[in-house]
Scaffold this motif. Structure first.
Motif, PDB file in Angstrom:
ATOM      1  N   GLY A  26      64.553  83.243  48.255  1.00  0.00           N
ATOM      2  CA  GLY A  26      64.011  81.802  48.501  1.00  0.00           C
ATOM      3  C   GLY A  26      64.403  81.023  49.638  1.00  0.00           C
ATOM      4  N   ASP A  27      63.915  79.983  50.078  1.00  0.00           N
ATOM      5  CA  ASP A  27      64.337  78.973  50.897  1.00  0.00           C
ATOM      6  C   ASP A  27      65.797  78.411  50.827  1.00  0.00           C
ATOM      7  N   ASP A  28      66.058  78.206  49.519  1.00  0.00           N
ATOM      8  CA  ASP A  28      67.471  77.887  49.027  1.00  0.00           C
ATOM      9  C   ASP A  28      68.337  78.575  48.482  1.00  0.00           C
ATOM     10  N   GLU A  29      68.036  80.009  49.007  1.00  0.00           N
ATOM     11  CA  GLU A  29      69.088  81.168  48.417  1.00  0.00           C
ATOM     12  C   GLU A  29      69.631  81.850  49.563  1.00  0.00           C
ATOM     13  N   VAL A  30      70.694  82.611  48.999  1.00  0.00           N
ATOM     14  CA  VAL A  30      71.510  83.334  50.097  1.00  0.00           C
ATOM     15  C   VAL A  30      71.436  84.793  49.292  1.00  0.00           C
ATOM     16  N   LEU A  31      71.259  85.673  50.402  1.00  0.00           N
ATOM     17  CA  LEU A  31      71.400  87.155  50.077  1.00  0.00           C
ATOM     18  C   LEU A  31      72.992  87.699  50.341  1.00  0.00           C
ATOM     19  N   VAL A  32      73.505  87.998  49.422  1.00  0.00           N
ATOM     20  CA  VAL A  32      74.896  88.367  49.424  1.00  0.00           C
ATOM     21  C   VAL A  32      75.116  90.035  49.362  1.00  0.00           C
ATOM     22  N   GLU A  33      75.663  90.516  50.403  1.00  0.00           N
ATOM     23  CA  GLU A  33      76.119  91.999  50.259  1.00  0.00           C
ATOM     24  C   GLU A  33      77.363  92.100  49.222  1.00  0.00           C
ATOM     25  N   VAL A  34      77.276  92.774  48.108  1.00  0.00           N
ATOM     26  CA  VAL A  34      78.279  92.462  46.844  1.00  0.00           C
ATOM     27  C   VAL A  34      79.381  93.525  47.378  1.00  0.00           C
ATOM     28  N   ARG A  35      80.473  92.632  47.223  1.00  0.00           N
ATOM     29  CA  ARG A  35      81.820  93.537  47.455  1.00  0.00           C
ATOM     30  C   ARG A  35      82.494  93.956  45.830  1.00  0.00           C
ATOM     31  N   VAL A  93      81.834  84.729  50.820  1.00  0.00           N
ATOM     32  CA  VAL A  93      81.303  83.778  49.792  1.00  0.00           C
ATOM     33  C   VAL A  93      82.057  84.304  48.225  1.00  0.00           C
ATOM     34  N   TYR A  94      81.943  83.388  47.095  1.00  0.00           N
ATOM     35  CA  TYR A  94      82.018  84.014  45.827  1.00  0.00           C
ATOM     36  C   TYR A  94      81.059  82.754  45.109  1.00  0.00           C
ATOM     37  N   GLY A  95      80.973  83.248  43.954  1.00  0.00           N
ATOM     38  CA  GLY A  95      80.082  82.354  43.029  1.00  0.00           C
ATOM     39  C   GLY A  95      79.018  82.902  41.969  1.00  0.00           C
ATOM     40  N   THR A  96      78.267  82.761  41.583  1.00  0.00           N
ATOM     41  CA  THR A  96      77.214  83.225  40.618  1.00  0.00           C
ATOM     42  C   THR A  96      75.895  83.387  41.188  1.00  0.00           C
ATOM     43  N   CYS A  97      75.279  84.480  40.596  1.00  0.00           N
ATOM     44  CA  CYS A  97      73.958  84.997  41.257  1.00  0.00           C
ATOM     45  C   CYS A  97      73.006  84.850  40.254  1.00  0.00           C
ATOM     46  N   GLU A  98      71.782  84.965  40.540  1.00  0.00           N
ATOM     47  CA  GLU A  98      70.353  85.251  39.609  1.00  0.00           C
ATOM     48  C   GLU A  98      70.216  86.457  39.437  1.00  0.00           C
ATOM     49  N   SER A  99      70.121  87.273  40.351  1.00  0.00           N
ATOM     50  CA  SER A  99      69.515  88.744  40.520  1.00  0.00           C
ATOM     51  C   SER A  99      70.137  89.809  39.737  1.00  0.00           C
ATOM     52  N   GLY A 100      71.441  89.614  39.277  1.00  0.00           N
ATOM     53  CA  GLY A 100      72.412  90.316  38.922  1.00  0.00           C
ATOM     54  C   GLY A 100      73.343  91.088  39.836  1.00  0.00           C
ATOM     55  N   SER A 101      74.585  90.894  39.671  1.00  0.00           N
ATOM     56  CA  SER A 101      75.689  91.234  40.680  1.00  0.00           C
ATOM     57  C   SER A 101      76.312  92.753  40.604  1.00  0.00           C
ATOM     58  N   PHE A 102      75.747  93.513  39.582  1.00  0.00           N
ATOM     59  CA  PHE A 102      76.337  94.920  39.550  1.00  0.00           C
ATOM     60  C   PHE A 102      75.308  95.585  40.460  1.00  0.00           C
ATOM     61  N   ALA A 103      75.173  95.492  41.735  1.00  0.00           N
ATOM     62  CA  ALA A 103      74.490  95.887  42.703  1.00  0.00           C
ATOM     63  C   ALA A 103      74.776  95.805  44.154  1.00  0.00           C
ATOM     64  N   GLU A 104      74.267  96.567  45.121  1.00  0.00           N
ATOM     65  CA  GLU A 104      74.849  96.328  46.319  1.00  0.00           C
ATOM     66  C   GLU A 104      74.474  95.028  47.101  1.00  0.00           C
ATOM     67  N   TYR A 105      73.485  94.596  46.688  1.00  0.00           N
ATOM     68  CA  TYR A 105      72.887  93.147  47.013  1.00  0.00           C
ATOM     69  C   TYR A 105      72.607  92.326  45.951  1.00  0.00           C
ATOM     70  N   ALA A 106      72.854  90.984  46.048  1.00  0.00           N
ATOM     71  CA  ALA A 106      72.353  89.923  45.143  1.00  0.00           C
ATOM     72  C   ALA A 106      71.892  88.596  45.653  1.00  0.00           C
ATOM     73  N   SER A 107      71.002  87.778  45.126  1.00  0.00           N
ATOM     74  CA  SER A 107      70.551  86.872  45.400  1.00  0.00           C
ATOM     75  C   SER A 107      71.145  85.534  44.868  1.00  0.00           C
ATOM     76  N   ALA A 108      71.504  84.429  45.507  1.00  0.00           N
ATOM     77  CA  ALA A 108      72.058  83.080  44.750  1.00  0.00           C
ATOM     78  C   ALA A 108      71.726  82.006  45.317  1.00  0.00           C
ATOM     79  N   PRO A 109      71.455  80.999  44.544  1.00  0.00           N
ATOM     80  CA  PRO A 109      71.147  79.974  45.045  1.00  0.00           C
ATOM     81  C   PRO A 109      72.366  79.345  45.904  1.00  0.00           C
ATOM     82  N   GLN A 110      72.258  78.526  47.023  1.00  0.00           N
ATOM     83  CA  GLN A 110      73.374  78.037  47.794  1.00  0.00           C
ATOM     84  C   GLN A 110      74.096  77.200  46.999  1.00  0.00           C
TER      85      GLN A 110
END
Length: 325
Positions: A26-35, A93-110
């Motif tokens: 969404g507009d206030d979210e970040v797509l993270v490539e999970v490492r 970056v690091y933090g907590t996500c909404e979509s699940g982090s056991f994945a290649e990509y995750a979405s998280a509120p900024q």
């Protein structure tokens, strides 16, 4: 993208490595490539659907509403929403996500992300968010720990406990850790002055000497915890016996604690962790100063995430269990 997904509640064999759609933002979210992603009690709870009370709290009655497991995340920003001002693509970056982090990509509120602390690997960074924020709020907000106080941390070698020992020590407290004998040296290395082996001594064997008790283990009655506290001491209850009590997960202690506080001189508080960027930034400062170091027990590849969760729930890890991508 590859992700660890479940379609029903149950033991670790409900988890599957599958191809799923990349999460939208969404507009206030970040797509993270999970490492890397951390394992915390919430991962086990949402995998099993226990305690059952969690299902009634909006996480899904028959199956989890979010099928991908994991909340702790560390990675690289892949894209940002239209209103995101704090991050840019390519930033670590690091933090907590909404979509699940056991994945290649995750979405998280900024508002739940922060820049990854300098000098930390992605695996170390993924060990911090949920456990680190819980420990920080236990020591600083609920416990109100001050220099010179005596603080007991029960479960001192675990994910939350290992951070709590270090943060309380950095706050100037004299810390006693409660753990198994095999982990006593680790707990002392984190800053504890004394260690109690729970297999040999109960927490009140020295009487009411602690100004603050932080209980991360979830299986001692309030009456016993209170006996270790000074008459004006503070008890902080972190989590519950999620693997022991299938209906409530032991959360009745947190519900009872404020009521008991009304009739005694001690402060008894249950902690509900708030996930927020400002606490991640404070943890980052503590880490960069050398006061806090994440403790990692084991690292598993994404395909072995079920083994990681099993080790977390059965192996009593020293520090955090991490999944890496």
């Amino acid at each position: 993208m590859k992700a660890i997904v479940q379609d029903a509640y149950g033991p670790a064999d409900v988890l599957e490595l599958r191809d799923v759609d990349r999460p939208s933002i969404g507009d206030d979210e970040v797509l993270v490539e999970v490492r890397a992603a951390g394992v915390d009690p919430g991962v086990w709870i949402l995998m099993t659907g226990r305690p059952y009370l969690v299902r009634l709290m909006g996480y899904g009655l028959r199956r989890p509403k979010v099928p991908v497991r994991g909340r702790d995340v560390a990675g690289v920003v892949a894209a940002v929403g239209a209103r995101v001002t704090r991050f840019r693509p390519g930033q670590e970056v690091y933090g907590t996500c909404e979509s699940g982090s056991f994945a290649e990509y995750a979405s998280a509120p900024q508002g739940r992300l922060a820049p990854k602390p300098a000098g930390l690997s992605f695996e170390q960074a993924a060990a911090v968010p949920v456990s680190g924020m819980t420990a920080l709020q236990s020591v600083r907000d609920c416990g109100r720990v001050r220099p010179g106080q005596r603080v007991m941390v029960i479960g001192a070698s675990g994910g939350v406990g290992s951070f709590a020992v270090q943060i309380a020590t950095a706050s100037g407290a004299r810390v006693t850790g409660v753990c198994g004998a095999a982990k006593a040296d680790l707990v002392r290395s984190l800053g504890a002055e004394d260690v109690i082996d729970y297999a040999r001594d109960e927490i009140d064997h020295d009487g009411a000497r602690y100004d603050v008790v932080i209980d991360t283990a979830g299986n001692r009655p309030l009456s016993l915890l209170r006996r270790a506290l000074t008459p004006r001491g503070t008890l902080v209850i972190v989590g519950g016996g999620h693997d022991r009590y299938p209906l409530s997960g032991g959360f009745e202690r947190q519900l009872r604690a404020p009521l008991v506080s009304m009739f005694v001189g001690q402060r008894l508080r249950g902690l509900t962790t708030r996930e927020r960027a400002e606490d991640l930034e404070e943890l980052g400062r503590l880490i960069e100063s050398g006061a806090v170091t994440p403790v990692i027990d084991r690292v598993y590849p994404l395909a072995e995430a079920s083994d990681a969760i099993h080790h977390f729930s059965e192996g009593h890890p020293a520090g955090k269990v991490v999944v890496t991508l």
